[in-house]
Structure formats: C-alpha cells, structure tokens
Design an enzyme around this catalytic site. Structure first.
Site, PDB file in Angstrom:
ATOM      1  N   GLU A   1      -5.416  -8.299  -1.160  1.00  0.00           N
ATOM      2  CA  GLU A   1      -6.135  -8.220   0.115  1.00  0.00           C
ATOM      3  C   GLU A   1      -7.619  -7.983  -0.158  1.00  0.00           C
ATOM      4  OE1 GLU A   1      -4.672  -5.441   3.014  1.00  0.00           O
ATOM      5  OE2 GLU A   1      -2.570  -5.924   2.605  1.00  0.00           O
TER       6      GLU A   1
ATOM      7  N   GLU B   1       0.830  -1.210   0.000  1.00  0.00           N
ATOM      8  CA  GLU B   1       0.000   0.000   0.000  1.00  0.00           C
ATOM      9  C   GLU B   1       0.867   1.264   0.000  1.00  0.00           C
ATOM     10  OE1 GLU B   1      -4.123  -1.685   2.001  1.00  0.00           O
ATOM     11  OE2 GLU B   1      -2.749  -0.543   3.282  1.00  0.00           O
TER      12      GLU B   1
END
Length: 469
Positions: A366, A173
C-alpha cells in the site's frame, strides 16, 4: 527494476466491494460502522439501523462493476491486483458447516477475469473483515476458537482457487491491533469494563499469530507454488532531535511493529517481543504446540503499507496525522489534505531497514495519496499532486532496489479505483486513478472516470518504472 516486477494496485473488500447483502454474504464488522465527517472516528452500532448510512454496504460497488474495473486495470497494464476476500462471503457466519457456493463463485469470476488479462491476483485473507457473528457468538479474536475457524476458511479458499491464486497475505496491518485506539477492525474486540485490556490485546495477537502460521503451513501443503506473506503497517519515525532520549523513544515506537514481524518472519518471540511484553505487563496463555507452530509457519515474504512518516521525542507536539498514528510534525516535509506528512525518502529508508532485519523478499502493498479531487468543466481530473507523490515514492523504491540492492518484487498503490476511507467512511478522500461518481452520503451514479494519473501510471508500468516524469 527486475523484469518480472509486479506493478499494480490494492483495495479491500469492505471499502470497495459492496453487495453486502447479495450472493449469500453475511454481515461483517464493517457493516455496522457509520460514516463520519472529516477528522472524526467512525461509530459502531450493535446492529444495522434503519435510516443510517453504512459506507461498506455499497462502497464503490466492485461487486457489480468488477469486469469494468479489471478491464481498466488491464488498460493501465497492471501486472497484479492486490485484493481481499470477505470471509463473510465465504462463510456467512464464520463458523458455518459448509461454505457459501455463491460467494466462492463470485471470487472465481473475479480471478478468472484477472487471468483473462494476465493480472496476478494477490489476495489478503483478513483485511479488517471479520464476520459479525464471530464477534457476537465468540467475542472476536479474544477467543481461541477463531484460530480453528480462520484456518478452515483459509484451507477452503486455498483449495478452491488452487492454480488461480499463488500470492497470499494473512492479516492486513496485523500490528494495528497494538497501534489503533481500538482493536475493533483488526480483532473484532470492544473491551469490557471487567477485563484487563492489555492481556486481552496480547492474547488476541497470539491467536492471530498462531492462525497466521497455521495458514502458511496449510497454503504450502495444498499447493507448493503458493507464496504467503504477512502485512505490516510500517511506522517510519524519526527522532525529534539528536538527543539520545529521542532516539530511544523512536526505538520503542517500533516495538509494536517488530513484535509481529519478528514472529512471522523469524518464527519465535524474540528478545524484542519479550521486552515489549514485559514493558506492557502483558500476561497471556500459550498452549502446548503453539511455539512449534510459530517456528514452522514463517512467511515467504514481508509486505507493508507506507504512506507517510512522523517524528517523536521529548516535547513532540503530536499535531501530525498518519495511518492510524499521531506524531510530531516534521518541519522539512509537506502534508496532504488530511495532515499526513509526505516523505518519499522515508520509503527508501524503510525498505532498507526491513530488508536488513529479515533478509526475505519485500512487497510494498500500500502506498498512495488521499486527496480532494476536482472535476473540471471539460470533465478532466488533473491530479498532478497524486502523480508527484507517486513519482517520488516510486523513485525512492527504485533507488532502494537498484542502488541499495533491496530485494523487492512488487508495488501496489492504494485504491486504484476510488474507495471509501477506512478511517472515516468518507468518499471525498480519494486515492484512485479512476474517479467514482459517489459522495460521502453514498449518492451518485457510480460512473467510472479516468484521472490524469491513470495515463501516467500506465506509462510507468509500460516502462517498468523508467518513465516517471
């Protein structure tokens, strides 16, 4: 779905591994973060204090349970397991002359255990796990020295695990540096009063992008079989209304995402990137050779996290929560126990948007539901709400691949075994197919218990996504 589709689960060392002071491991930035109550941010200490609970220290103890947990993954039929290496387990201070052999042996054992069951490791190099010493001695990623140290770390593990790991991700991220309230997790930075926050943030971003490109190049040089991806926190956002201004606001919300993925996938600061720099008034240094490095170090695949969606526009109430994000509430969607709006079709929409932009293989790294799980009197955990969430998202993924012809080669649910919440340090916010007996204060037996979703996901994998009911 393609026959070699990689079904599995994902975790992060700081939320799962534990063993923070074992095997020669050094402290990471997570080890000085306190737990917090529901809805409140975690607190950061300058050192470990006695009598304070730090969730990462034990987490859910993969360090001592890895054989048991990987066996459970195999029982579900995992084709892959996305995990992270803790940099401070390999180089305890981040800048050590030699790596820590005990740390290297631990991951050797983990990868060997995965291979024993034909589970493909997918390894993230930087998952919010910066060695604490690099913050204290260099100021975190505000310092260019970290490029050199990060590449040394990457080359060390690429060489050590050649033949054991072929799928890698650089920074988890990475765009969260621009989205989160503080860049602590992503870059180990706490702003000083005397510095320009915007310039520091963009400089750190540049250093990570250069480090990512050099890491990709090193991976390919050390083993031609290596495939390296980025990892983006994807913000699926809809305009509040059909008002043109709302559409423009949504476009601007995507700039922090495209800023990183444009560079990592296309190899240069695009007009979108430069427009965002201009909008933010950012000034930062680009050294000689950096732009050439970015061109030469583009990723092989694009991976991203997807949990929920938001809306934005003129007058949005910003009452909905998300993965590091706040936004307007969508009246057409339900919300999780933690206020994240559940939007399976948003995943299909996001897959199409990303693939149309970059035309490289995708990996959903995810996706999952944090929820309150209850153990029934007979010992069962009937998490039908989790099954419903995942079933609808997997259907959306299948539609994107089979109807829209998006090239996606893997899907890993978040936290296949219950782990500590990254945002709050809670245990009661559970994601796993496997329940771990530990509470918000870190107390419990750490016994593993299969949930109803465990058996459901096993069926999904065995049928290659065909049996979802």
């Amino acid at each position: 779905m393609r026959q070699d589709f990689l079904w599995g689960g994902a975790s992060a060392a700081n939320q799962y591994e534990g063993g923070y002071n074992e095997g020669g491991r050094g402290l990471s930035i997570n080890d000085v973060e306190r737990g917090a109550s529901h809805g409140k941010p975690r607190e950061i200490d300058d050192k470990i204090k006695s009598g304070v609970y730090y969730p990462s220290h034990n987490a859910t103890d993969f360090f001592h349970h890895y054989k048991e947990d990987i066996k459970l993954f195999a029982e579900m039929g995992f084709k892959c397991y996305r995990m992270s290496i803790a940099w401070s387990r390999i180089f305890p201070n981040g800048d050590d002359a030699e790596p820590n052999e005990e740390g290297l042996k631990f991951y050797d054992a983990v990868f060997d255990e995965c291979r024993k069951y034909n589970i493909e490791p997918v390894v993230t190099l930087h998952h919010f796990e910066l060695p604490l010493a690099l913050v204290k001695n260099y100021g975190g990623w505000r310092n260019r020295k970290l490029i050199e140290l990060a590449v040394k770390y990457a080359k060390t593990v690429f060489t050590r695990y050649k033949g054991k790991v072929k799928y890698w991700m650089t920074f988890n991220e990475i765009n969260s540096m621009f989205i989160a309230k503080t860049p602590w997790h992503q870059a180990g930075i706490i702003y000083r009063a005397d510095e320009n926050k915007i310039n520091v943030m963009f400089q750190a971003a540049h250093y990570q992008l250069v480090a990512s490109a050099l890491t990709v190049k090193a991976a390919h040089e050390i083993d031609a079989e290596n495939k390296v991806g980025n990892m983006i926190l994807y913000n699926c956002c809809y305009p509040l209304t059909c008002r043109p201004e709302d559409q423009l606001i949504v476009h601007e919300n995507l700039l922090p995402i495209y800023y990183f993925s444009d560079v990592q996938c296309r190899g240069y600061y695009t007009n979108t990137c430069k427009a965002y720099q201009k909008k933010m008034g950012a000034q930062f240094e680009i050294a000689d050779g950096d732009l050439e490095t970015l061109r030469e170090g583009t990723v092989d695949f694009y991976s991203f996290s997807y949990y929920s969606s938001l809306v934005d526009g003129v007058g949005a109430d910003y009452s909905a929560d998300g993965n590091l994000l706040d936004g307007g509430k969508n009246p057409y969607l339900e919300s999780s126990d933690w206020g994240w709006q559940i939007d399976p079709l948003g995943l299909r929409y996001s897959l199409n948007t990303i693939y149309d932009r970059y035309q490289i293989p995708l990996f959903v790294s995810e996706n999952g539901l944090g929820a309150l799980d209850k153990i029934e009197d007979d010992g069962s955990i009937n998490d039908d709400y989790r099954i419903d969430y995942l079933r609808k998202h997997i259907q959306a993924l299948k539609d994107a691949c089979e109807i829209d012809l998006v090239d996606c080669f893997g899907y890993t649910t978040w936290g296949p075994v219950d782990i500590v919440s990254a945002g709050t340090g809670e245990m009661k916010k559970r994601y796993g197919f496997v329940y771990v007996d530990v509470d918000d204060a870190g107390k419990g037996t750490f016994e593993r218990r299969r949930k109803k979703s465990f058996y459901w996901y096993k069926k999904v994998i065995a049928s290659n996504g065909e049996e979802l009911d």
